[in-house]
Write a protein that holds these residues in place. Structure first.
Motif, short mmCIF file in Angstrom:
data_model
loop_
_atom_site.label_atom_id
_atom_site.label_comp_id
_atom_site.label_asym_id
_atom_site.label_seq_id
_atom_site.Cartn_x
_atom_site.Cartn_y
_atom_site.Cartn_z
N ILE A 116 0.84 -1.21 0.00
CA ILE A 116 0.00 0.00 0.00
C ILE A 116 0.87 1.25 0.00
N ARG A 117 1.93 1.23 0.81
CA ARG A 117 2.81 2.39 0.90
C ARG A 117 3.47 2.72 -0.44
N GLU A 118 3.82 1.69 -1.19
CA GLU A 118 4.55 1.89 -2.45
C GLU A 118 3.64 2.21 -3.63
N ARG A 119 2.34 2.06 -3.48
CA ARG A 119 1.42 2.33 -4.57
C ARG A 119 1.32 3.83 -4.82
N GLU A 120 1.24 4.21 -6.07
CA GLU A 120 1.16 5.63 -6.43
C GLU A 120 -0.26 6.11 -6.65
N GLU A 121 -1.20 5.17 -6.80
CA GLU A 121 -2.59 5.58 -7.01
C GLU A 121 -3.11 6.33 -5.79
N ASP A 122 -4.20 7.08 -6.02
CA ASP A 122 -4.78 7.81 -4.90
C ASP A 122 -5.55 6.86 -3.98
N ASP A 123 -5.89 7.36 -2.80
CA ASP A 123 -6.55 6.54 -1.78
C ASP A 123 -7.87 5.94 -2.28
N ALA A 124 -8.63 6.71 -3.04
CA ALA A 124 -9.93 6.24 -3.53
C ALA A 124 -9.78 5.03 -4.46
N THR A 125 -8.79 5.07 -5.33
CA THR A 125 -8.56 3.96 -6.26
C THR A 125 -8.19 2.68 -5.50
N ILE A 126 -7.27 2.82 -4.57
CA ILE A 126 -6.83 1.65 -3.79
C ILE A 126 -7.98 1.16 -2.90
N ALA A 127 -8.76 2.08 -2.36
CA ALA A 127 -9.89 1.72 -1.50
C ALA A 127 -10.89 0.85 -2.27
N THR A 128 -11.13 1.19 -3.51
CA THR A 128 -12.04 0.39 -4.34
C THR A 128 -11.49 -1.02 -4.51
N GLU A 129 -10.21 -1.12 -4.76
CA GLU A 129 -9.57 -2.42 -4.94
C GLU A 129 -9.67 -3.29 -3.68
N TYR A 130 -9.48 -2.66 -2.51
CA TYR A 130 -9.51 -3.40 -1.25
C TYR A 130 -10.91 -3.47 -0.64
N ASP A 131 -11.87 -2.83 -1.30
CA ASP A 131 -13.25 -2.80 -0.84
C ASP A 131 -13.37 -2.20 0.57
N VAL A 132 -12.70 -1.06 0.75
CA VAL A 132 -12.79 -0.30 2.01
C VAL A 132 -12.96 1.17 1.63
N ASP A 133 -13.20 2.02 2.63
CA ASP A 133 -13.34 3.44 2.32
C ASP A 133 -11.96 4.10 2.22
N PRO A 134 -11.86 5.21 1.51
CA PRO A 134 -10.57 5.90 1.32
C PRO A 134 -9.89 6.29 2.64
N GLU A 135 -10.69 6.61 3.66
CA GLU A 135 -10.12 6.97 4.96
C GLU A 135 -9.33 5.81 5.56
N THR A 136 -9.79 4.59 5.34
CA THR A 136 -9.09 3.41 5.84
C THR A 136 -7.75 3.26 5.14
N ILE A 137 -7.72 3.49 3.83
CA ILE A 137 -6.46 3.42 3.08
C ILE A 137 -5.50 4.50 3.56
N ARG A 138 -6.04 5.68 3.80
CA ARG A 138 -5.20 6.77 4.33
C ARG A 138 -4.57 6.35 5.66
N ARG A 139 -5.38 5.73 6.50
CA ARG A 139 -4.88 5.27 7.81
C ARG A 139 -3.79 4.22 7.62
N TYR A 140 -4.02 3.26 6.71
CA TYR A 140 -3.02 2.23 6.45
C TYR A 140 -1.70 2.86 5.99
N ARG A 141 -1.81 3.84 5.13
CA ARG A 141 -0.59 4.51 4.64
C ARG A 141 0.14 5.22 5.78
N LEU A 142 -0.61 5.82 6.68
CA LEU A 142 0.01 6.48 7.83
C LEU A 142 0.70 5.47 8.75
N VAL A 143 0.06 4.32 8.96
CA VAL A 143 0.67 3.26 9.77
C VAL A 143 1.94 2.76 9.09
N ALA A 144 1.88 2.55 7.78
CA ALA A 144 3.05 2.09 7.03
C ALA A 144 4.20 3.10 7.14
#
Length: 196
Positions: A116-144
């Motif tokens: 997730i950290r190395e992906r260049e796509e925006d949070d919304a795009t990755i969120a769709t792929e992982y079937d979660v909301d963009p805020e969750t992806i943002r949180r994952y990136r912050l944890v990473a």
């Protein structure tokens, strides 16, 4: 006294400036897991100050409140509980923990943080792929990012928190265990079926 013993005595006396005996005063000290004389709070304060200086993180929390966050984290309290105690939003507690490198697997729900950290796509795009909301992806990136920052510092700050807060808990548990074991050993083999 034989000749060799007398010779050794003379050497000893000459080395010790004529003193017949050499003793050093001893002091009874109690054992401790903690070698530093400062209190845990003082050491936590120093650690938090060092991290503020090194990383320049911004938080509305004071150093005292950050100490509380760290202690409660090691007490396994949730962000919501800590936030309620300090009267701040839950997100503020997460941001404080992240800044202090106090993140763990529970913050990422077993997601491949490196990917997730190395992906260049925006949070919304990755969120769709992982079937979660963009805020969750943002949180994952912050944890990473927090884990990477901690790793870049050889986990030294995290290790220091572990040393201060996990050892304090360990010392407390060990003292309790010693008291319980001592009592158990002292009463072993005694008859306990006594009627009054």
């Amino acid at each position: 006294m034989n000749e060799k013993t007398e010779e050794l005595r003379d050497i000893f006396t000459s080395v010790t400036d004529g003193e017949d005996t050499v003793t050093e005063s001893q002091e009874d000290t109690r054992g401790s897991l903690e070698k530093d004389e400062r209190t845990v709070d003082e050491r936590l304060g120093t650690l938090i100050h060092q991290m503020r200086e090194r990383y320049g993180f911004e938080t509305p929390l004071s150093d005292d409140e950050l100490r509380t966050v760290a202690k409660r984290y090691y007490d396994r309290e949730s962000d919501a509980t800590i936030a309620e105690e300090l009267g701040v939003p839950e997100s503020t507690i997460f941001e404080a923990r992240r800044a202090l490198h106090l993140v763990d697997e529970g913050d990422a729900d077993e997601v491949d943080l490196v990917a997730i950290r190395e992906r260049e796509e925006d949070d919304a795009t990755i969120a769709t792929e992982y079937d979660v909301d963009p805020e969750t992806i943002r949180r994952y990136r912050l944890v990473a990012a927090a884990k990477e920052e901690s790793r870049a510092a050889n986990d030294r700050y995290r290790d220091e928190f572990d040393s201060l807060l996990a050892d304090a808990d360990l010392a407390s548990r060990m003292a309790t265990d010693v008291r319980e074991d001592g009592l158990e050993d002292a009463t072993e083999g005694m008859e306990t079926d006594v009627s009054f």
